[in-house]
Every structure is written in C-alpha cells, then in structure tokens.
Motif scaffolding. Sequence first.
Motif, PDB file in Angstrom:
ATOM      1  N   GLY A 196       0.967  -1.052   0.038  1.00 50.94           N
ATOM      2  CA  GLY A 196       0.093   0.435  -0.036  1.00 50.94           C
ATOM      3  C   GLY A 196       0.870   0.962  -0.561  1.00 50.94           C
ATOM      4  N   ALA A 197       1.856   1.183   0.908  1.00 54.17           N
ATOM      5  CA  ALA A 197       2.416   2.302   0.989  1.00 54.17           C
ATOM      6  C   ALA A 197       3.673   3.180  -0.746  1.00 54.17           C
ATOM      7  N   ILE A 198       3.708   1.216  -1.437  1.00 59.65           N
ATOM      8  CA  ILE A 198       4.590   1.172  -2.517  1.00 59.65           C
ATOM      9  C   ILE A 198       3.589   2.115  -3.415  1.00 59.65           C
ATOM     10  N   VAL A 199       2.347   1.631  -3.121  1.00 59.44           N
ATOM     11  CA  VAL A 199       1.217   1.960  -4.563  1.00 59.44           C
ATOM     12  C   VAL A 199       0.270   4.058  -3.307  1.00 59.44           C
ATOM     13  N   GLY A 200       0.815   4.256  -2.747  1.00 60.15           N
ATOM     14  CA  GLY A 200       0.109   5.422  -2.563  1.00 60.15           C
ATOM     15  C   GLY A 200       1.398   6.491  -2.293  1.00 60.15           C
ATOM     16  N   ALA A 201       2.651   5.542  -2.767  1.00 60.46           N
ATOM     17  CA  ALA A 201       3.879   7.233  -3.197  1.00 60.46           C
ATOM     18  C   ALA A 201       3.852   7.114  -4.240  1.00 60.46           C
ATOM     19  N   PHE A 202       3.823   6.418  -5.526  1.00 60.11           N
ATOM     20  CA  PHE A 202       4.013   6.375  -6.829  1.00 60.11           C
ATOM     21  C   PHE A 202       2.569   6.569  -7.466  1.00 60.11           C
ATOM     22  N   GLY A 203       1.175   6.581  -6.615  1.00 58.69           N
ATOM     23  CA  GLY A 203       0.086   7.187  -7.825  1.00 58.69           C
ATOM     24  C   GLY A 203      -0.141   7.988  -7.044  1.00 58.69           C
ATOM     25  N   PHE A 204      -0.387   8.819  -5.964  1.00 57.12           N
ATOM     26  CA  PHE A 204      -0.743   9.907  -5.599  1.00 57.12           C
ATOM     27  C   PHE A 204       0.831  10.975  -6.752  1.00 57.12           C
ATOM     28  N   LEU A 205       1.992  10.709  -6.389  1.00 54.19           N
ATOM     29  CA  LEU A 205       3.209  11.404  -7.404  1.00 54.19           C
ATOM     30  C   LEU A 205       2.306  11.490  -8.604  1.00 54.19           C
ATOM     31  N   TYR A 206       1.725  10.689  -9.284  1.00 51.22           N
ATOM     32  CA  TYR A 206       0.936  11.051 -10.995  1.00 51.22           C
ATOM     33  C   TYR A 206       0.151  11.249 -11.023  1.00 51.22           C
ATOM     34  N   LEU A 207      -0.728  10.953 -10.097  1.00 60.49           N
ATOM     35  CA  LEU A 207      -2.797  11.457  -9.875  1.00 60.49           C
ATOM     36  C   LEU A 207      -2.175  12.585  -9.202  1.00 60.49           C
ATOM     37  N   ALA A 208      -1.487  13.494  -8.481  1.00 56.89           N
ATOM     38  CA  ALA A 208      -1.781  14.906  -8.602  1.00 56.89           C
ATOM     39  C   ALA A 208      -1.316  15.716  -9.101  1.00 56.89           C
TER      40      ALA A 208
END
Length: 269
Positions: A196-208
């Motif tokens: 989940g931490a990996i998904v959050g770190a990379f996901g938010f980097l692109y989504l935001a």
Amino acid sequence: MSKVLNMDIEADKPRPEQQGEVKEKQYGLFSKVFLSRHGKHLLGTTSTWFLLNIAFYSQNLFQKDIFSAIGWIPKAATMNAIEEVFTIARAQTLIALCSTVPGYWFTVALIDVIGRFAIQLIGFFFMTVFMFALAFPYNHWKLPENRIGFVVMYSLTFFFANFGPNATTFVVPAEIFPARLRSTCHGISAAAGKLGAIVGAFGFLYLAQSQDPTKTDAGYGPGIGVKNSLIALGVINFLGLLFTFLVPESKGKSLEEMSGENNEETSRN
C-alpha cells in the motif's frame, strides 16, 4: 530442565485417542480450519493495513506539494535549495508536533480503555470526513484567508491516522492469530501494508499532477489534480472503515482466547 534437576525428562506422548485432536489443533495456514476460523480476520488485517498506507504515505511524502498547491509554502522554483529544505522541514515538523505525535500518545493512553476496534474505526471515520471536507471545497481552501484552516484540517487527518489505524493495524495482527501462525499472519499483513505504501507513493506522484499538461512537473503527464486525488484518498479511507468490521476486538482478552486456543482446550477437557 534435565540439567537443572539432574534427572532425565521425557516428553509425554499423546494417547491414541488424542491423535485426532492434536492433528486438528495443528492446522496450517492454508487449511480449511484456518480459513473458517481466521480467514476473514486475515483479510481484515491485510486490507486495512494496505488501504491505510496508501493514504498515509501519499499524504506524508507529498505534504510539500499539497502545501505548495494551496500557497502555504512557496513554490520550489522561487527558493534556493537551502531555503526549500528549511521551509519544508519547518512545515512538516509543525504537522508532526501538532498532530502526528499527539495522535500516538492518545492511542497509548486509550487503547486498553476503548479498545483497538473502536480506535481504528474512529480513525478511519475522521480521516474520511476531513479528507472529503478538504477535497470538495478545495477552491475555497486555496484562498489566502483560508489556508490556515486547510492546514489545521489536514493536520487532523494525521492525528486520527495515528490515533487510529496507523497504530492498531500493527497491534491487532500480533494478538488475534494462533501462536504458531501469529508471526506469519503479522508478516502477511505488514507486507500488504508495504505494498500500500508503494501504491500510495507512486500513485499520488502521478495522480496529483495538474490536469493541464503545461502545468505538470517535468517528466510527468497530466494527472487528475490535487483536489481529485484528495477525493480518492477519502474513498480509500472509507473502504478502510468498512474492512475494519472484519477485525475482532482484542481488548482485555488473552492471546489464547483471541486465537480460539482456549476453546480447543475446553472441548478436549
């Protein structure tokens, strides 16, 4: 014990009529017995830890981007490297001292009073509420006179993360599973959290990233923007709240009682 007592000690061998009971007691992680007794508990601990870390790590790692977006701290391009490090560190330290650290102390003080389940439920609930309260009127919070209000409410999401699932998702898996499988189930739950931490770190980097291609960071394509990213985090927190209902309350119960081992002993006697 043999050396201390200076005598030979032999382990008791189970009687023939106990063979089936011993076999039943020694069920494995992939057995039907484990699935029926603790399957939903393992699903609850893995899913809540996974969902929490998506929200928690994305918020932690990208605080500076959120604070820059609302104008609480200057854009990186307007500062030199030393000024940027100092400004970001000061903002993150303020958040930690006012929300993150107090949240842990509240958990320490109340975890054996109101219980793990209640703390986790309260934490996910208020994380959801505050995240939606920040996301839907996002343009309102960007106004200069409202920025401090945004920071206060954003800090409260960290307070209820630590006075909530960021503490309990680590504690509960160590209490509710049978002794011989406890560390394995805790490890599986923790691994889900790291995913989940990996998904959050990379996901938010692109989504935001901004929806406007001309306003994205170098090397990134258009995203859904900070506002929609906050809405997504609110949905994730709400899912964590729902999955919390799969996790049993362990307050005031022994490890044997939580794992069902006491019931096994009682049934044999």
